[in-house]
Design a protein around this motif. Sequence first.
Motif, mmCIF file in Angstrom:
data_model
loop_
_atom_site.group_PDB
_atom_site.id
_atom_site.type_symbol
_atom_site.label_atom_id
_atom_site.label_comp_id
_atom_site.label_asym_id
_atom_site.label_seq_id
_atom_site.Cartn_x
_atom_site.Cartn_y
_atom_site.Cartn_z
ATOM 1 N N LEU A 1 0.952 -1.135 -0.103
ATOM 2 C CA LEU A 1 0.055 0.135 -0.115
ATOM 3 C C LEU A 1 0.890 1.329 -0.041
ATOM 4 O O LEU A 1 0.594 2.200 -0.515
ATOM 5 C CB LEU A 1 -0.767 -0.117 1.076
ATOM 6 C CG LEU A 1 -2.133 -1.200 1.274
ATOM 7 C CD1 LEU A 1 -2.900 -1.164 2.401
ATOM 8 C CD2 LEU A 1 -3.075 -0.707 0.044
ATOM 9 N N ASP A 2 2.113 1.268 0.706
ATOM 10 C CA ASP A 2 2.774 2.255 0.885
ATOM 11 C C ASP A 2 3.525 2.840 -0.622
ATOM 12 O O ASP A 2 3.764 4.043 -1.080
ATOM 13 C CB ASP A 2 4.137 2.177 1.489
ATOM 14 C CG ASP A 2 3.746 2.004 3.004
ATOM 15 O OD1 ASP A 2 2.551 2.605 3.454
ATOM 16 O OD2 ASP A 2 4.364 1.961 3.989
ATOM 17 N N VAL A 3 3.773 1.708 -1.629
ATOM 18 C CA VAL A 3 4.513 2.007 -2.914
ATOM 19 C C VAL A 3 3.282 2.226 -3.949
ATOM 20 O O VAL A 3 3.690 2.635 -5.147
ATOM 21 C CB VAL A 3 5.519 0.927 -3.214
ATOM 22 C CG1 VAL A 3 6.319 0.976 -2.010
ATOM 23 C CG2 VAL A 3 4.741 -0.358 -3.276
ATOM 24 N N LEU A 4 2.114 1.857 -3.634
ATOM 25 C CA LEU A 4 1.062 1.875 -4.791
ATOM 26 C C LEU A 4 1.080 3.203 -5.578
ATOM 27 O O LEU A 4 0.953 2.848 -6.832
ATOM 28 C CB LEU A 4 -0.390 1.432 -4.335
ATOM 29 C CG LEU A 4 -1.627 1.229 -5.243
ATOM 30 C CD1 LEU A 4 -1.066 0.059 -6.324
ATOM 31 C CD2 LEU A 4 -2.633 0.922 -4.529
ATOM 32 N N ASP B 1 0.057 16.073 -7.817
ATOM 33 C CA ASP B 1 -0.415 17.226 -6.755
ATOM 34 C C ASP B 1 -1.181 16.684 -5.604
ATOM 35 O O ASP B 1 -1.414 17.578 -4.771
ATOM 36 C CB ASP B 1 -1.468 18.223 -7.489
ATOM 37 C CG ASP B 1 -0.848 18.910 -8.593
ATOM 38 O OD1 ASP B 1 0.546 19.209 -8.454
ATOM 39 O OD2 ASP B 1 -1.292 19.585 -9.169
ATOM 40 N N CYS B 2 -1.367 15.650 -5.591
ATOM 41 C CA CYS B 2 -2.119 14.686 -4.220
ATOM 42 C C CYS B 2 -1.149 14.571 -3.116
ATOM 43 O O CYS B 2 0.230 14.141 -3.499
ATOM 44 C CB CYS B 2 -2.881 13.483 -4.679
ATOM 45 S SG CYS B 2 -4.082 13.699 -5.698
ATOM 46 N N GLN B 3 -1.550 14.498 -1.875
ATOM 47 C CA GLN B 3 -0.822 13.824 -0.830
ATOM 48 C C GLN B 3 -1.060 12.436 -1.076
ATOM 49 O O GLN B 3 -2.087 11.701 -0.781
ATOM 50 C CB GLN B 3 -1.296 14.428 0.348
ATOM 51 C CG GLN B 3 -0.955 16.088 0.742
ATOM 52 C CD GLN B 3 0.591 16.222 0.647
ATOM 53 O OE1 GLN B 3 1.409 15.457 1.363
ATOM 54 N NE2 GLN B 3 1.067 17.308 -0.057
ATOM 55 N N PRO B 4 0.072 11.568 -1.003
ATOM 56 C CA PRO B 4 -0.060 10.192 -1.062
ATOM 57 C C PRO B 4 -0.732 9.429 -0.055
ATOM 58 O O PRO B 4 -1.828 8.654 -0.507
ATOM 59 C CB PRO B 4 1.623 9.680 -0.875
ATOM 60 C CG PRO B 4 2.136 10.719 -1.396
ATOM 61 C CD PRO B 4 1.615 12.056 -0.910
ATOM 62 N N LYS B 5 -1.029 9.915 1.150
ATOM 63 C CA LYS B 5 -1.774 9.011 2.110
ATOM 64 C C LYS B 5 -3.060 9.723 1.930
ATOM 65 O O LYS B 5 -3.906 8.645 2.126
ATOM 66 C CB LYS B 5 -1.152 9.445 3.350
ATOM 67 C CG LYS B 5 0.219 8.780 4.006
ATOM 68 C CD LYS B 5 0.523 9.029 5.264
ATOM 69 C CE LYS B 5 1.816 8.343 5.497
ATOM 70 N NZ LYS B 5 2.212 8.500 6.924
ATOM 71 N N ASP B 6 -3.412 10.788 1.602
ATOM 72 C CA ASP B 6 -4.804 11.506 1.491
ATOM 73 C C ASP B 6 -5.360 10.635 0.107
ATOM 74 O O ASP B 6 -6.578 10.309 0.351
ATOM 75 C CB ASP B 6 -4.808 12.739 1.139
ATOM 76 C CG ASP B 6 -4.499 13.472 2.360
ATOM 77 O OD1 ASP B 6 -4.451 12.909 3.546
ATOM 78 O OD2 ASP B 6 -3.937 14.805 2.229
ATOM 79 N N LEU C 1 -4.691 7.592 -1.133
ATOM 80 C CA LEU C 1 -4.726 6.114 -0.736
ATOM 81 C C LEU C 1 -5.735 5.995 0.143
ATOM 82 O O LEU C 1 -6.798 5.220 -0.225
ATOM 83 C CB LEU C 1 -3.687 5.830 -0.262
ATOM 84 C CG LEU C 1 -3.385 4.220 0.268
ATOM 85 C CD1 LEU C 1 -3.806 3.532 -1.155
ATOM 86 C CD2 LEU C 1 -2.209 3.818 0.872
ATOM 87 N N ASN C 2 -5.976 7.027 0.981
ATOM 88 C CA ASN C 2 -7.255 6.644 1.961
ATOM 89 C C ASN C 2 -8.453 6.980 1.026
ATOM 90 O O ASN C 2 -9.415 6.276 1.363
ATOM 91 C CB ASN C 2 -7.418 7.753 3.043
ATOM 92 C CG ASN C 2 -8.445 7.628 4.005
ATOM 93 O OD1 ASN C 2 -8.431 6.601 4.569
ATOM 94 N ND2 ASN C 2 -9.138 8.564 4.092
#
Length: 360
Positions: A296-299, A343-348, A350-351
């Motif tokens: 999930l961290d690298v997706l 332009d997205c925050q990766p964690k945001d 992904l959530n």
Amino acid sequence: MTTRPPNNLDYVKQLAKRLYNIDINYIKELISYNDRNYHLITNESKEFILKIKNQLESKNRDQIDAINAFILHLHNNGFKVTVPMVNTNAEYMSYTDIPTDGELDQINGQKSYAIILMKYIPGKPLRYVPFTPTILTECGLMLAKMTIALKDFENMSLKERQFPYSLLRSVDSRQYITDVKDLNDRQLINECLDQFESLVLLRVHELKYAYIHGDYNEFNIIVDKTVGDRDDDTDNEYHMTGLIDFGDAEYGPRVFDLAVYLAYSLLMFTAGPQILAPGFGLKGYMQLIDLDTNELDVLYYCIKARLCQSLATGAHFYQLDPNNTYVLSSQETGWPALRALHDCQPKDILNKWLNIDEYI
């Protein structure tokens, strides 16, 4: 220089007769990056795909045999795939020269091109139907089923394969960056590939490996409105009916197969914000396979890397062969998708993908 085979329709008909003893009533060339694919219909109304591999890949018979074994394994596990047919010598593959301008292309005195005949899968590529949440979810689920079915597949040639268009080699697409016209887009590709190199490749040993299709995209996923084994064939929705083009199959991180699919799911999605499209494929996939924290961290970074690879490589191949507009298929919607993702925050993001039903 491109190693794509010459296009000679009359000679393809002759090949079909000589190698497979079939008489062709209809022939149409299909899109392809660097091979030649032909839809054939015989005088008996049987349908096939005849593939002529490019010169570079034709050199490696072991890997072509491995890919055929990969396809047959899926077929034997109930998947509708382009099954290779035996020729008049009871083999799945032949080698031949293809005439062009009265001459024959050869490599080191060997016959140049590998010829494979495969069963035709009726329907149309996903590319040409609406990218609805339903079909994107279904295709993600089918990818998970395929990943599970390949757990007991083993092939050393495929496991050792070093494929130039693998996501593992996406940073190599930097060599094509001068074929990208816009300077801002060049910078975008460099930034995304830098992230992939530092945040994915340096920890790739932490990821779970599997045999993967490698190019699970909207042109290789076949859909139709009628599915014979479905209880209700009257829902007027498109459903996935088959999978084609296994030329990129390899042994690699299983999340790469999913990332490739999710990257292409962005391209034609109009049921909501484009950047939310991967949530549906992820939802389908995770019905059967739980991705671990490392995956999930690298997706997010893998999806961006695939878009970079597709956009840069497409621009390069178009320079080599301006008549092959298929290589530009990702350009129009791929660049906006890549910019929006970056332009997205990766964690945001992904959530949002993991909770897609709350957003669309």
